[in-house]
Design an enzyme around this catalytic site. Sequence first.
Site, PDB file in Angstrom:
ATOM      1  N   TYR A 136     -12.044   5.431  -9.602  1.00  0.00           N
ATOM      2  CA  TYR A 136     -12.030   5.431  -8.558  1.00  0.00           C
ATOM      3  C   TYR A 136     -11.501   7.005  -8.481  1.00  0.00           C
ATOM      4  O   TYR A 136     -10.469   7.938  -7.656  1.00  0.00           O
ATOM      5  CB  TYR A 136     -11.373   4.944  -7.194  1.00  0.00           C
ATOM      6  CG  TYR A 136     -10.795   3.743  -8.314  1.00  0.00           C
ATOM      7  CD1 TYR A 136     -10.747   2.235  -7.242  1.00  0.00           C
ATOM      8  CD2 TYR A 136      -8.664   4.430  -8.151  1.00  0.00           C
ATOM      9  CE1 TYR A 136      -9.828   1.263  -8.424  1.00  0.00           C
ATOM     10  CE2 TYR A 136      -8.287   3.245  -8.694  1.00  0.00           C
ATOM     11  CZ  TYR A 136      -8.052   1.641  -8.090  1.00  0.00           C
ATOM     12  OH  TYR A 136      -7.751   1.298  -8.890  1.00  0.00           O
ATOM     13  N   CYS A 156     -17.089   4.686 -25.520  1.00  0.00           N
ATOM     14  CA  CYS A 156     -18.943   5.090 -25.574  1.00  0.00           C
ATOM     15  C   CYS A 156     -19.161   5.546 -24.697  1.00  0.00           C
ATOM     16  O   CYS A 156     -20.405   4.606 -24.006  1.00  0.00           O
ATOM     17  CB  CYS A 156     -19.446   4.523 -26.646  1.00  0.00           C
ATOM     18  SG  CYS A 156     -19.050   4.627 -28.646  1.00  0.00           S
ATOM     19  N   GLU A 157     -18.398   5.971 -23.534  1.00  0.00           N
ATOM     20  CA  GLU A 157     -19.170   6.169 -21.482  1.00  0.00           C
ATOM     21  C   GLU A 157     -18.635   7.941 -21.738  1.00  0.00           C
ATOM     22  O   GLU A 157     -17.093   8.613 -22.040  1.00  0.00           O
ATOM     23  CB  GLU A 157     -18.009   5.701 -21.340  1.00  0.00           C
ATOM     24  CG  GLU A 157     -18.107   4.163 -21.103  1.00  0.00           C
ATOM     25  CD  GLU A 157     -19.459   3.436 -20.479  1.00  0.00           C
ATOM     26  OE1 GLU A 157     -20.331   4.195 -19.639  1.00  0.00           O
ATOM     27  OE2 GLU A 157     -20.099   2.881 -20.730  1.00  0.00           O
ATOM     28  N   GLU A 196       4.803  -6.083   1.209  1.00  0.00           N
ATOM     29  CA  GLU A 196       4.679  -6.586  -0.567  1.00  0.00           C
ATOM     30  C   GLU A 196       4.355  -5.805  -0.935  1.00  0.00           C
ATOM     31  O   GLU A 196       2.636  -5.460  -1.793  1.00  0.00           O
ATOM     32  CB  GLU A 196       3.605  -7.722  -0.063  1.00  0.00           C
ATOM     33  CG  GLU A 196       2.345  -7.077   0.621  1.00  0.00           C
ATOM     34  CD  GLU A 196       1.871  -9.077   0.624  1.00  0.00           C
ATOM     35  OE1 GLU A 196       1.790  -9.533   0.573  1.00  0.00           O
ATOM     36  OE2 GLU A 196      -0.375  -8.276   0.920  1.00  0.00           O
ATOM     37  N   PRO A 197       4.958  -4.554  -1.691  1.00  0.00           N
ATOM     38  CA  PRO A 197       4.509  -3.649  -2.451  1.00  0.00           C
ATOM     39  C   PRO A 197       4.855  -3.699  -4.666  1.00  0.00           C
ATOM     40  O   PRO A 197       4.823  -4.950  -3.672  1.00  0.00           O
ATOM     41  CB  PRO A 197       5.882  -1.996  -2.600  1.00  0.00           C
ATOM     42  CG  PRO A 197       6.876  -3.232  -1.726  1.00  0.00           C
ATOM     43  CD  PRO A 197       6.195  -4.278  -1.161  1.00  0.00           C
ATOM     44  N   GLY A 198       3.280  -3.508  -4.565  1.00  0.00           N
ATOM     45  CA  GLY A 198       3.827  -3.808  -5.942  1.00  0.00           C
ATOM     46  C   GLY A 198       3.720  -2.493  -6.468  1.00  0.00           C
ATOM     47  O   GLY A 198       4.551  -2.043  -6.976  1.00  0.00           O
ATOM     48  N   ARG A 199       2.472  -1.747  -6.499  1.00  0.00           N
ATOM     49  CA  ARG A 199       3.107   0.028  -6.969  1.00  0.00           C
ATOM     50  C   ARG A 199       3.681   0.254  -7.326  1.00  0.00           C
ATOM     51  O   ARG A 199       4.031   1.655  -7.985  1.00  0.00           O
ATOM     52  CB  ARG A 199       1.372   0.673  -6.899  1.00  0.00           C
ATOM     53  CG  ARG A 199       1.042   1.907  -6.958  1.00  0.00           C
ATOM     54  CD  ARG A 199      -0.229   2.847  -6.188  1.00  0.00           C
ATOM     55  NE  ARG A 199      -0.951   2.170  -5.670  1.00  0.00           N
ATOM     56  CZ  ARG A 199      -1.572   2.440  -6.148  1.00  0.00           C
ATOM     57  NH1 ARG A 199      -2.129   2.850  -7.113  1.00  0.00           N
ATOM     58  NH2 ARG A 199      -3.241   1.328  -5.364  1.00  0.00           N
ATOM     59  N   GLY A 213       0.487  -1.599   0.231  1.00  0.00           N
ATOM     60  CA  GLY A 213      -0.277  -0.165  -0.054  1.00  0.00           C
ATOM     61  C   GLY A 213       1.311   1.398  -0.020  1.00  0.00           C
ATOM     62  O   GLY A 213      -0.182   2.600   0.330  1.00  0.00           O
TER      63      GLY A 213
END
Length: 444
Positions: A333, A360-361, A289-292, A248
Site C-alpha cells: 500500500y 523478481c518484481e 489496543e495500539p500495536g504499531r 490505529g
Amino acid sequence: MYLHGSSRINDKGHLEIGGCDTVELAKQYGTPLYVLDERYIRERMKALKQAAAQSGLSMQVAYASKALSTLAICRIVDEEGLFLDVVSGGELFTAEQAGFPSKRIYFHGNNKSIDELEMALSMGIRLFVVDNFIEMELLETLAREKKQIVSVLLRITPGVEAHTHAYIQTGQEDSKFGFALTSGLAHQAARQAHRSPYLQLEGYHCHIGSQIFELEAFSVAIEKMAHFAYQLWNEESIPCKLFNVGGGFGIRYREDDYPPTPEAFVQTIAANIKHSFARFPEYPEVWLEPGRYLVGEAGTTLYTIGTIKEIPGIRTYVSVDGGMTDNPRPALYQAEYDAILANRASESKEQLVSIAGKCCESGDMLIWDISLPTVKTGDLLAVGSTGAYNYSMASNYNRLRRPAMVLVSDGKAELIVERESYEDLISHDRIPKRLKKRQSVELC
C-alpha cells in the site's frame, strides 16, 4: 532519517542504536537484519500507560500483537503489564509459550476456526471479540458443550472512514470486519449475545483504521458508539461495562510526519468518552489496543547495498539484499520510509537514488527518490520505523530467507529471532515416492 529513541550518530560516523554500532551488528549477524530498540519500546508502553492512568477513567492498554509477535516481545509486554490482543492460533500459541497470563489475552479476528476457538477456551483467555453471527453461534455451541460462560465484546463498524490508505481503513460501513451499525445488524447481534445463557456480553469494540493522525475520527466514532450503546441500555437494559476504542495511532515514518503524542491520543479519547457516555450511570472501562504505535519506530532494518544501476537522465537504482520479502508494505500500500547510510551517517547527501529490493518484481521498491551520500557497493543502508508489520508480514518469495532480529539495549545486542537457513526453507517440503531420484542426463 529521523533518529528515534536511543538512535544516534557516533564518533565513527556510524548509526548507533541502543548503544550498539550498527556496522558491528551487521558484521556479527549479517543482513538484512531487524534491530529493535528495547528501551524505546518500553518507554512507549510506559507513556501510554501513564497517560491512561491520568485520564480520569478506568483505562487499560493492550498490545496488538499482529504488529510484531515473538516470544521476547510477549515477555516485554507482560513485564510492562499490558493486555495482549491476538488474532490467530499462531499468535495465541506464541503468547502461551512465552508464559503470558491468559487472563490478559483477548482474541480478535473475522474468521476464527473451531480449533482456534477451542484452543483459546482451553487456555481460559479473558474474552473474545466476536466479529460475526457465525462466530457467535460457534462460540455459543462450544461454550454449551464445555458448560462455560464466555465473556465477549462485539466488534462494531460505526461507518467512520479514517483518513488513511483504503487497505487499512476498517471502520467504514463496507468492511469485512464486524457488525454494521447503520444496517441494524449491530443491534441484532447485541440482543442475541445478551439473550445467550453461555455468552456474557461485556460491551463493544470499535477500530476505525491504522496510521491515523487526525483525532477527529476517534471523536466521531466514540459519539456514534455511545449513542448505539445507550439505545440498547435504555430500551433493553443491555449494559456496556467495557468499551474498546481500538488502536490505529499513527507513527513517524518520514521526517515530515508529525503524529500526535500519547497524551494527545488518550486525552482526546477520554474527553469524548466522558462527554458521549455522560447519560450512563457510570463510564465503561476503556481499552486501547495500539500495536504499531508501541513497536514501529523502535525498529530499524539494516541492508547491504549490492548493485547500482544508473539510467542517465532518468534514475539511479540502488539494490539491497532484501526487499518486499522482509518489508512488503511499500508494494502492498505504497508505504513510505526514510533511510540513511549507517556506515557513513555523518556525510552530506549528494546523490538522489531509489532503493530497490532483490525480488523478481518491478514493484519491489523500498524507497523512491531519496537523497544519500554517493552510494557505493558494500555500504550499509538503515531503514527506519520498521518494527511493525515487517517481520510479521515477511515471506519466502523467491526462496529468500527471512532475516534475523536482535534486541538492543545499553550496548548489548541479543538475538531474539534466528536467521532462516536454506535447510529451513525446505524443511516442510516432501517428495512423493514416485518422483524417484534419477541419474542426470548429460546433454551433448
